[in-house]
Every structure is written in structure tokens, then in C-alpha cells.
Design an enzyme around this catalytic site. Structure first.
Site, PDB file in Angstrom:
ATOM      1  CG  ASP A 108       0.280   0.360  -1.554  1.00 30.10           C
ATOM      2  OD1 ASP A 108       1.018   1.351  -1.559  1.00 30.10           O
ATOM      3  OD2 ASP A 108      -0.568   0.137  -2.446  1.00 30.10           O
ATOM      4  CB  VAL A 109       5.184   0.683   1.358  1.00 30.77           C
ATOM      5  CG1 VAL A 109       5.489   0.269  -0.070  1.00 30.77           C
ATOM      6  CG2 VAL A 109       6.349   1.478   1.957  1.00 30.77           C
TER       7      VAL A 109
END
Length: 309
Positions: A108-109
Site C-alpha cells: 500500500d501507499v
């Protein structure tokens, strides 16, 4: 020997098999001048077009399986394009001709660390499938007081919104104050699973780094935003883990001096990419800085510089 049309096009870098199935169902793919249909099989020698453009295809046996280890920084998204314009993990990867990089899972980011890419879509799909039970190791920093009861629950399993989940191992790695580091392993790659497990115990994750995938560790000398191509033995380790035959060729030069040279080139490419990204926004607002004026040299300084040259 024939293959499914979507497999041939995926190997040619025209998208994932699911994306190509959508293109076929929309009538945007043709074979021998005829509109293709789902389920069509080809030899690869036929003229295949996508949106009218001829596709360069290669037989499966001629494709060399390549794998990259990428040190993902925080702030990059694990998609090819982002509607919000954020940087993606594909932006810095080396360009390919006739194939494309496929990500092995996602981070994820706000997660950094090891993310692998390969030119072999079948290898990527098998590595991501939970039946092969390849463990992933994460270094995670949590904020708050961690009790033994919490750790026991995380080892035994807790119910998340998408089913039971647990850590296979949890090892304390130190910390100070309310910040504590742990190394955890699990054999799945569900969305935000590590974070959700800790959050189920009302703990806040402040840093998350993937440091290992199977036996492949994040290279210590690989800078954030840098990539390194894996040698043949590591590629074949991954292939053997998921039941694929060994590769016999590699594009990696195994000489040590060249490997050190590659690291230097990676660091240079990362710096160049970062400066280009920053430069794209230069001069667009009041906060943009002007370059500092060059201080004039005295005649004696100019003479010294001329002598050195």
C-alpha cells in the site's frame, strides 16, 4: 501448439489476462483480420492486432524470465496509472521491448520495502496464490503498549472482515518510549493485512517495511526507489517454489565488479528521477526558489583555476 489468445497478448505486454479478456469482449482484438472472441487459441504466428495496431509476439520458449527486486519508497502506489496523479512503482523501472513488468502482489501507499516484478505473468500469479504458502517478513513499528495477551491473540488468529488472520511468527526488535519494533511473518498477501491485524488490538502502525519474500531479502545496498535484477539462481529458486521449470538463461552479468557498477548506476538513476520529479514543479508557484547567484571570481582565482585545468 496453440495457446490462449489472452496469454499470448499478456506475454507481449498488452495488459493482464483479465484486462485483455475485456479488450477481446469489446471487439478490440483481431486475429487474421477477424474479430477475436473469448476462448480463441493462436499459435502466435498469426497477425494479431489490438485497436488496429499490429502486436509483436514471441513464442513462450524465447522469453527469458526476468525478476527485479525494487525498494519501494513510501508515497508510491502499486498501480500502473493513478487517477490522482501520484507516483507509481512502475515509473522508475527499466523499459522493455515486446513484454512488460508484472508486479508480484502490492504494497500500500504508506508501506515501503521489497516489491518484486517479473516478465513472466505465470510466475507472478503463482507467487501471489496463497496455496504456495510463501512467507513474507515485515519490520513494523507500532505505537502503544504491547502486552503478551495481544501477541498471543495475533499468533493464534483474530477475525477480520475478510476472515481469520494471524502472524506465523512475531519477534520483538527493540524500541524506545511508546514506539516498538517487531518483525512479523505471514503467508498471505491480503490487502493491508499486517496493519489490520495490529489495529485489531487497538495498536497504531507508524512504519511498515517488507524486508523479505520467501528467501529473497531486500538488498542492503539498494536505495529507496532503486531496482536490481536478480541473478539466475534467485530466479530459479522462485520458479521452483511454485512448480515451474528452471530457466537456463539470464540477462544478469554475474561478475562482481559489474554488480558494484550496477549499484552505482541505480543510485545515479534514482537521483536523476528525483531531481526530474522536483523539477516538474519548479517555478509554478510563489514558493519556487531562484537559483543562487554565482559569486564572481577574482583575477587571481581565475588564474589558479586555469593552472589546475
Amino acid at each position: 501448439m496453440t495457446e490462449k489468445l489472452q496469454k499470448v497478448l499478456a506475454r507481449a505486454g498488452k495488459g493482464s489476462r483479465r484486462e485483455i479478456e475485456t479488450l477481446i469482449s469489446q471487439g478490440r482484438v483481431s486475429v487474421n483480420g477477424n474479430v477475436a472472441h473469448l476462448g480463441d487459441r493462436v499459435t502466435g504466428n498469426e497477425p494479431i492486432r489490438v485497436d488496429g495496431h499490429l502486436v509483436e509476439t514471441q513464442p513462450e520458449g524465447e522469453i527469458i524470465c526476468r525478476v527485479l527486486a525494487y525498494h519501494k519508497p513510501e508515497g508510491e502506489v502499486s498501480t500502473r496509472k493513478d487517477p490522482e496523479g501520484r507516483p507509481t512503482v512502475f515509473d522508475r523501472l527499466p523499459k522493455l521491448q515486446g513484454s512488460r513488468w508484472v508486479a508480484v502482489g502490492r504494497l500500500d501507499v504508506n508501506t515501503s520495502g521489497l516489491l518484486m516484478f517479473t516478465t513472466d505473468g505465470e510466475l507472478a500469479n503463482r507467487l501471489m496464490h496463497p496455496r504456495h504458502e510463501i512467507d513474507r517478513e515485515y519490520a513494523v513499528r507500532v505505537f502503544g503498549e504491547v502486552t503478551e495477551a495481544m501477541l498471543q491473540r495475533l499468533r493464534k488468529g483474530v477475525m477480520l472482515e475478510d476472515g481469520m488472520a494471524k502472524f506465523d511468527t512475531i519477534k520483538y526488535s527493540g524500541g524506545e518510549g511508546m514506539n516498538h519494533w517487531f518483525h512479523v511473518t505471514l503467508k498471505e498477501g491480503r490487502n493491508r493485512e499486517v496493519r489490520r491485524l495490529w489495529e485489531s488490538q487497538e495498536m497504531q502502525v507508524s512504519r511498515l517495511i517488507r524486508v523479505r519474500y520467501g528467501k529473497i531479502e531486500l538488498p542492503r545496498n539498494l536505495p529507496r526507489g532503486g531496482w536490481a535484477e536478480m541473478p539466475l539462481d534467485q530466479v530459479n529458486y522462485l520458479r521452483s517454489e511454485v512448480g515451474l521449470t528452471n530457466e537456463e538463461q539470464s540477462k544478469v552479468d554475474v561478475h562482481a565488479s559489474d554488480r558494484y557498477k550496477q549499484v552505482a548506476q541505480i543510485r545515479k538513476a534514482v537521483r536523476k528521477h528525483n531531481s526530474r520529479v522536483k523539477g516538474d514543479g519548479a517555478g509554478t508557484g510563489a514558493a519556487a526558489k531562484k537559483p543562487a547567484p554565482t559569486r564572481p571570481r577574482s583575477p587571481s582565482q581565475r588564474q589558479k583555476r586555469k593552472t589546475r585545468l
